[in-house]
Design a protein around this motif. Structure first.
Motif, short mmCIF file in Angstrom:
data_model
loop_
_atom_site.label_atom_id
_atom_site.label_comp_id
_atom_site.label_asym_id
_atom_site.label_seq_id
_atom_site.Cartn_x
_atom_site.Cartn_y
_atom_site.Cartn_z
N PHE A 82 42.74 -35.18 12.54
CA PHE A 82 41.70 -34.92 12.25
C PHE A 82 41.38 -33.44 12.19
N PRO A 83 41.02 -32.98 10.89
CA PRO A 83 41.28 -31.75 10.81
C PRO A 83 40.26 -30.53 11.34
N LEU A 84 39.11 -31.16 11.61
CA LEU A 84 37.95 -30.28 11.62
C LEU A 84 38.37 -29.48 12.97
N LEU A 85 38.08 -28.20 13.11
CA LEU A 85 38.21 -27.07 13.84
C LEU A 85 39.58 -26.80 14.19
N ARG A 86 40.48 -27.08 13.16
CA ARG A 86 42.28 -26.88 13.04
C ARG A 86 42.65 -27.02 14.30
N PRO A 87 42.87 -28.38 14.78
CA PRO A 87 43.12 -28.50 16.05
C PRO A 87 44.76 -28.24 16.12
N LEU A 88 45.41 -28.26 15.14
CA LEU A 88 46.97 -28.04 15.42
C LEU A 88 47.09 -26.56 15.47
N ASP A 89 46.29 -25.61 14.92
CA ASP A 89 46.23 -24.24 15.07
C ASP A 89 45.99 -23.96 16.81
N MET B 277 50.30 -31.84 5.95
CA MET B 277 51.16 -30.80 5.46
C MET B 277 50.49 -29.50 4.82
N GLU B 278 49.67 -29.81 4.14
CA GLU B 278 48.72 -28.86 3.48
C GLU B 278 48.10 -28.03 4.16
N GLU B 279 47.63 -28.58 5.34
CA GLU B 279 46.88 -27.95 6.48
C GLU B 279 47.69 -26.81 7.26
N LEU B 280 48.74 -27.34 7.32
CA LEU B 280 49.85 -26.40 8.20
C LEU B 280 50.33 -25.42 7.41
N LEU B 281 50.76 -25.62 6.07
CA LEU B 281 50.94 -24.59 5.24
C LEU B 281 50.01 -23.45 4.93
N ALA B 282 48.77 -23.98 5.07
CA ALA B 282 47.60 -23.02 4.91
C ALA B 282 47.18 -22.36 5.96
N SER B 283 47.74 -22.60 7.13
CA SER B 283 47.35 -22.05 8.32
C SER B 283 47.87 -20.66 8.42
N ASP B 284 47.10 -20.09 9.63
CA ASP B 284 47.64 -18.65 9.85
C ASP B 284 48.91 -18.51 11.12
N MET B 285 49.50 -19.78 11.02
CA MET B 285 50.64 -19.78 12.03
C MET B 285 51.88 -19.01 11.85
N SER B 286 52.49 -18.30 12.56
CA SER B 286 53.64 -17.70 12.18
C SER B 286 54.73 -18.57 11.47
N ASP B 287 55.61 -18.04 10.86
CA ASP B 287 56.60 -18.74 10.14
C ASP B 287 57.62 -19.48 11.05
N GLU B 288 58.02 -18.84 12.29
CA GLU B 288 58.72 -19.36 13.31
C GLU B 288 57.88 -20.76 13.75
N HIS B 289 56.63 -20.92 13.91
CA HIS B 289 55.98 -21.97 14.33
C HIS B 289 55.95 -22.94 13.57
N LEU B 290 55.78 -22.85 12.08
CA LEU B 290 55.89 -23.78 11.04
C LEU B 290 57.10 -24.16 11.06
N GLU B 291 58.33 -23.43 11.16
CA GLU B 291 59.69 -23.92 11.16
C GLU B 291 59.99 -25.02 12.27
N ASN B 292 59.37 -24.68 13.30
CA ASN B 292 59.54 -25.77 14.41
C ASN B 292 58.90 -26.88 14.31
N ILE B 293 57.68 -26.69 13.78
CA ILE B 293 56.91 -27.87 13.43
C ILE B 293 57.60 -28.96 12.38
N ARG C 18 52.33 -21.36 1.59
CA ARG C 18 53.76 -20.80 1.99
C ARG C 18 54.68 -22.03 1.76
N THR C 19 56.08 -21.62 2.16
CA THR C 19 56.98 -22.68 2.37
C THR C 19 57.71 -22.34 3.51
N SER D 298 54.69 -24.16 19.68
CA SER D 298 55.02 -24.98 18.57
C SER D 298 56.44 -26.20 18.84
N ASP D 299 56.89 -25.96 19.87
CA ASP D 299 58.16 -26.66 20.38
C ASP D 299 57.66 -28.13 20.74
#
Length: 286
Positions: A209-216, A246-262, A4-5, A224-225
């Motif tokens: 540290f990406p294991l278990l998708r901590p940002l998600d 960056m790649e981890e975030l863009l490949a996540s299932d987060m909503s577009d709104e969450h990604l734009e916030n982050i 995603r972008t 996300s704010d």
């Protein structure tokens, strides 16, 4: 997997200067003279970043004490002014210089240099995050409207998570941005605990540290704010081959709104002038 972008990518955690962490494999290389701003722009372009905040590397030598710190702050302000893509600049004050000198420098940072915040990496500055001098400096920065960026690297007991709880509890009006908080699997759990107890701590995504998708998981629990995209990068030499977070975030299932916030909106809430600057960048042909 589709990538995603987002409208903007603003990195809140770019250091200017040389990295000197004391690793045995470090080498002193004589590189050809190149324009640092041009190098920095090339890095931003390479990774698809719109802009960034800049801060000094805090391993700088200071044989003349406050004189060196003043020079450092002057240099980071000038560096910010050299490009519209450097949306904010953070300076520093040294806890061991004493409160009187730090107050004078904070006044100069605000009044003369128009710096946008204060950054500390206390493991390189001779004190713990919870040192009494840090408490005084957080108060002084907050009184001047400056957010406090404080490193919380997992390998340093001088930057332990409980110390951030101490700061946040005693300075509820301060805006504290914990840098590198997701830098180990155990520390991720401390970050969740801090986020649960203290609304005035924000976190950047650097060295996650990406294991278990901590940002998600963080966004699911806290929204996300309170997250700022950051990579803890030095432009020369570049700290990584690919900005993995960056790649981890863009490949996540987060909503577009969450990604734009982050990626940029939380940054603009912290530094309101940045939104207008981003609009100007967006309108400028590359």
């Amino acid at each position: 997997m589709s990538r995603r972008t987002v409208r903007h990518v603003v990195d809140t955690h770019h250091h200017v200067g040389s990295l000197a962490i004391g690793a045995a494999e470090e080498r002193s290389t004589a590189a050809e003279s190149r324009d640092p701003v041009e190098i920095h722009h090339a890095m931003l372009d390479r990774f698809g970043m719109s802009a960034c905040a800049v801060m000094p590397g805090l391993q700088y030598e200071r044989p003349y004490g406050i004189v060196n710190t003043r020079e450092l702050n002057h240099a980071i302000a000038a560096y910010r002014d050299s490009s519209t893509r450097f949306l904010a600049a953070l300076g520093t004050v040294e806890p061991l210089h004493g409160l009187a000198l730090c107050r004078e420098e904070l006044d100069r940072m605000v009044g003369d240099l128009a710096l946008d915040g204060v950054v500390w990496h206390t493991r390189y500055q001779g004190v713990a995050v919870s040192d009494r001098r840090m408490h005084a400096l957080v108060d002084e920065a907050t009184a001047r409207g400056l957010p406090c960026y404080v490193h919380m690297f997992a390998e340093s007991n001088l930057e332990a998570p409980w110390m951030f709880a101490d700061l946040a509890r005693n300075h509820p009006d301060a805006t504290i941005v914990a840098l590198d908080g997701f830098s180990s699997s155990t520390q991720v759990q401390y970050v969740f605990d801090l986020a649960d107890r203290f609304d005035n701590i924000l976190f950047d995504t650097a060295i996650c540290f990406p294991l278990l998708r901590p940002l998600d998981a963080f966004v699911t629990r806290f929204g996300s704010d309170r997250l700022l995209f950051g990579t803890d990068s030095y432009a020369d030499p570049v700290s990584y081959n690919v900005p993995a977070v960056m790649e981890e975030l863009l490949a996540s299932d987060m909503s577009d709104e969450h990604l734009e916030n982050i990626f940029w909106r939380t940054f603009c809430r912290l530094f309101p002038a940045a939104e207008k600057a981003l609009a100007t960048i967006e309108e400028t042909p590359s």
